[in-house]
Every structure is written in C-alpha cells, then in structure tokens.
Write a protein that holds these residues in place. Structure first.
Motif, PDB file in Angstrom:
ATOM      1  N   VAL A  51       0.842  -1.201   0.000  1.00  0.00           N
ATOM      2  CA  VAL A  51       0.000   0.000   0.000  1.00  0.00           C
ATOM      3  C   VAL A  51       0.873   1.246   0.000  1.00  0.00           C
ATOM      4  O   VAL A  51       0.685   2.156  -0.817  1.00  0.00           O
ATOM      5  CB  VAL A  51      -0.985   0.007   1.198  1.00  0.00           C
ATOM      6  CG1 VAL A  51      -1.620   1.380   1.379  1.00  0.00           C
ATOM      7  CG2 VAL A  51      -2.060  -1.051   1.016  1.00  0.00           C
ATOM      8  N   TRP A  52       1.867   1.307   0.900  1.00  0.00           N
ATOM      9  CA  TRP A  52       2.737   2.477   0.940  1.00  0.00           C
ATOM     10  C   TRP A  52       3.526   2.617  -0.350  1.00  0.00           C
ATOM     11  O   TRP A  52       3.737   3.740  -0.839  1.00  0.00           O
ATOM     12  CB  TRP A  52       3.652   2.455   2.163  1.00  0.00           C
ATOM     13  CG  TRP A  52       2.946   2.987   3.363  1.00  0.00           C
ATOM     14  CD1 TRP A  52       2.601   2.308   4.493  1.00  0.00           C
ATOM     15  CD2 TRP A  52       2.456   4.322   3.541  1.00  0.00           C
ATOM     16  NE1 TRP A  52       1.924   3.137   5.353  1.00  0.00           N
ATOM     17  CE2 TRP A  52       1.825   4.388   4.801  1.00  0.00           C
ATOM     18  CE3 TRP A  52       2.487   5.473   2.760  1.00  0.00           C
ATOM     19  CZ2 TRP A  52       1.231   5.543   5.294  1.00  0.00           C
ATOM     20  CZ3 TRP A  52       1.898   6.632   3.250  1.00  0.00           C
ATOM     21  CH2 TRP A  52       1.282   6.656   4.503  1.00  0.00           C
ATOM     22  N   LEU A  86       1.133   4.189  -2.798  1.00  0.00           N
ATOM     23  CA  LEU A  86       0.826   5.578  -2.447  1.00  0.00           C
ATOM     24  C   LEU A  86       2.018   6.505  -2.682  1.00  0.00           C
ATOM     25  O   LEU A  86       1.857   7.625  -3.189  1.00  0.00           O
ATOM     26  CB  LEU A  86       0.365   5.668  -0.988  1.00  0.00           C
ATOM     27  CG  LEU A  86      -0.946   4.946  -0.675  1.00  0.00           C
ATOM     28  CD1 LEU A  86      -1.218   4.962   0.818  1.00  0.00           C
ATOM     29  CD2 LEU A  86      -2.109   5.539  -1.464  1.00  0.00           C
ATOM     30  N   PRO A 105      -6.246   8.636  -2.846  1.00  0.00           N
ATOM     31  CA  PRO A 105      -6.064   7.377  -2.101  1.00  0.00           C
ATOM     32  C   PRO A 105      -5.153   7.543  -0.880  1.00  0.00           C
ATOM     33  O   PRO A 105      -5.377   6.926   0.161  1.00  0.00           O
ATOM     34  CB  PRO A 105      -5.428   6.436  -3.134  1.00  0.00           C
ATOM     35  CG  PRO A 105      -5.766   7.017  -4.454  1.00  0.00           C
ATOM     36  CD  PRO A 105      -5.856   8.504  -4.242  1.00  0.00           C
ATOM     37  N   TYR A 106      -4.155   8.387  -0.996  1.00  0.00           N
ATOM     38  CA  TYR A 106      -3.250   8.689   0.118  1.00  0.00           C
ATOM     39  C   TYR A 106      -4.019   9.327   1.274  1.00  0.00           C
ATOM     40  O   TYR A 106      -3.853   8.950   2.432  1.00  0.00           O
ATOM     41  CB  TYR A 106      -2.131   9.594  -0.392  1.00  0.00           C
ATOM     42  CG  TYR A 106      -1.162  10.109   0.629  1.00  0.00           C
ATOM     43  CD1 TYR A 106      -0.499   9.266   1.516  1.00  0.00           C
ATOM     44  CD2 TYR A 106      -0.866  11.469   0.688  1.00  0.00           C
ATOM     45  CE1 TYR A 106       0.417   9.766   2.440  1.00  0.00           C
ATOM     46  CE2 TYR A 106       0.052  11.975   1.593  1.00  0.00           C
ATOM     47  CZ  TYR A 106       0.683  11.119   2.474  1.00  0.00           C
ATOM     48  OH  TYR A 106       1.592  11.607   3.380  1.00  0.00           O
ATOM     49  N   TRP A 110      -6.040   6.686   2.987  1.00  0.00           N
ATOM     50  CA  TRP A 110      -5.182   5.830   3.810  1.00  0.00           C
ATOM     51  C   TRP A 110      -4.728   6.564   5.076  1.00  0.00           C
ATOM     52  O   TRP A 110      -4.696   5.977   6.156  1.00  0.00           O
ATOM     53  CB  TRP A 110      -3.986   5.338   3.003  1.00  0.00           C
ATOM     54  CG  TRP A 110      -3.141   4.354   3.742  1.00  0.00           C
ATOM     55  CD1 TRP A 110      -1.960   4.610   4.369  1.00  0.00           C
ATOM     56  CD2 TRP A 110      -3.399   2.969   3.960  1.00  0.00           C
ATOM     57  NE1 TRP A 110      -1.468   3.464   4.954  1.00  0.00           N
ATOM     58  CE2 TRP A 110      -2.337   2.437   4.717  1.00  0.00           C
ATOM     59  CE3 TRP A 110      -4.443   2.117   3.574  1.00  0.00           C
ATOM     60  CZ2 TRP A 110      -2.277   1.103   5.100  1.00  0.00           C
ATOM     61  CZ3 TRP A 110      -4.370   0.787   3.955  1.00  0.00           C
ATOM     62  CH2 TRP A 110      -3.308   0.290   4.707  1.00  0.00           C
ATOM     63  N   ALA A 144      -5.182   5.363   8.778  1.00  0.00           N
ATOM     64  CA  ALA A 144      -3.991   5.241   9.617  1.00  0.00           C
ATOM     65  C   ALA A 144      -4.118   6.099  10.878  1.00  0.00           C
ATOM     66  O   ALA A 144      -3.678   5.689  11.956  1.00  0.00           O
ATOM     67  CB  ALA A 144      -2.746   5.638   8.822  1.00  0.00           C
TER      68      ALA A 144
END
Length: 164
Positions: free
Chosen positions: A54-55, A58, A141-142, A145, A149
């Motif tokens: 994911v990271w 992103l 999307p970031y 997330w 988070a």
C-alpha cells in the motif's frame, strides 16, 4: 547537448517518496516482531503484509503527482513554492512518523505527527487541484489511507496508553 534526459525528472520525483519509506522500513522491521506485536490492536487493523504494498503504491502515486505539478508550473520557481513546499512538508511529516511511532514508541506523538501530515497533505491536494487535477486525484487514495492510519494510530494509542 541535453544534460538530463527528459524522463529523469519524472523518475526522480516518482521515486523520491520511497527514500523515506525505505529508511523507515528498517526501523519498522526491527520493531514489528517484538514491540508492535505486543500491542493491542483493533479487529479492523490490516495485516502487516498489507502495509508495504500500500505504501509503495501511495508513494509512487504522490511522487508522480508532484512531478506533474512541477512540470505544469515550469520547474522550481516562485509559482511552485507553495504547492511543492506543502508537498515537501507533508512528506517530511510522513517520513517522521515511523521513527516517532515505531522507533521511539511515542504513540501519542505519532498521532499528532500523522494528523499534521494529513492536514498538510489535504492542503497539498487542494493547492494542486487548480494546477493539475490529475495530480490532485493521485493524492486522494493517500488521503483515504492517512484517515484510516490516523484512526488506527488513535485506537492503538488509546488501547495501549499504559504500555511502555
């Protein structure tokens, strides 16, 4: 004679966010098996294997977005100070979270850092929207997330306040 190939800035901007992620992963890998695994986490906490891809996605997305803004504004100049300065600020906060949360085990300060990163990333996205809509959309999307988070960091901090 062309000193820098035309594709180099696109690659450089796209890869730049990964530098902090790579350095942070060294801290994270050391802390996951002992400290992080000992923490109480909510049932909706993603499994550990999810975080790296994911990271990676992103970081690539936001990095390419920063290139689009840089290119649209004609490079580093007076017009790019705010949109790229906000981007640099949110990226520094993003990179700072790992040493604070995982390295120093400061869950509350990690949450503060994450909330500041989220606010700065939101400001970055808003500033990019009128410059290059694709770049702004690449940040969405970031932002999603970061929201998840932040909620996760909050729950871990709340549920493990007395843990050293």
């Amino acid at each position: 004679m062309e000193v820098v190939p035309a594709w180099a800035p696109a690659v450089g901007f796209t890869l730049l966010p990964h530098a902090g992620g790579f350095l942070g992963s060294k801290i994270t890998k050391k802390e996951i098996p002992v400290w992080y695994e000992s923490l109480q986490k909510p049932s909706w906490c993603p499994p550990n294997w999810v975080f790296a891809p994911v990271w990676g996605t992103l970081y690539t997305s936001m990095g390419y977005g920063s290139y689009l803004v840089w290119k649209e504004l004609g490079g580093f100049n007076e017009k790019s100070v705010v949109p790229l300065g906000l981007y640099a600020g949110q990226l520094a906060l993003n990179w700072g979270w790992t040493p604070i949360f995982f390295g120093a085990h400061k869950m509350g300060w990690g949450l503060v850092t994450l909330l500041l990163a989220t606010g700065t990333a939101t400001a970055t996205t808003a500033s990019w929207y009128n410059i290059n809509k694709t770049a702004a959309y690449l940040m969405v999307p970031y932002l999603a997330w970061l929201t998840m988070a932040s909620a996760l960091n909050y729950r871990i901090w709340k549920d493990n306040r007395n843990k050293k």
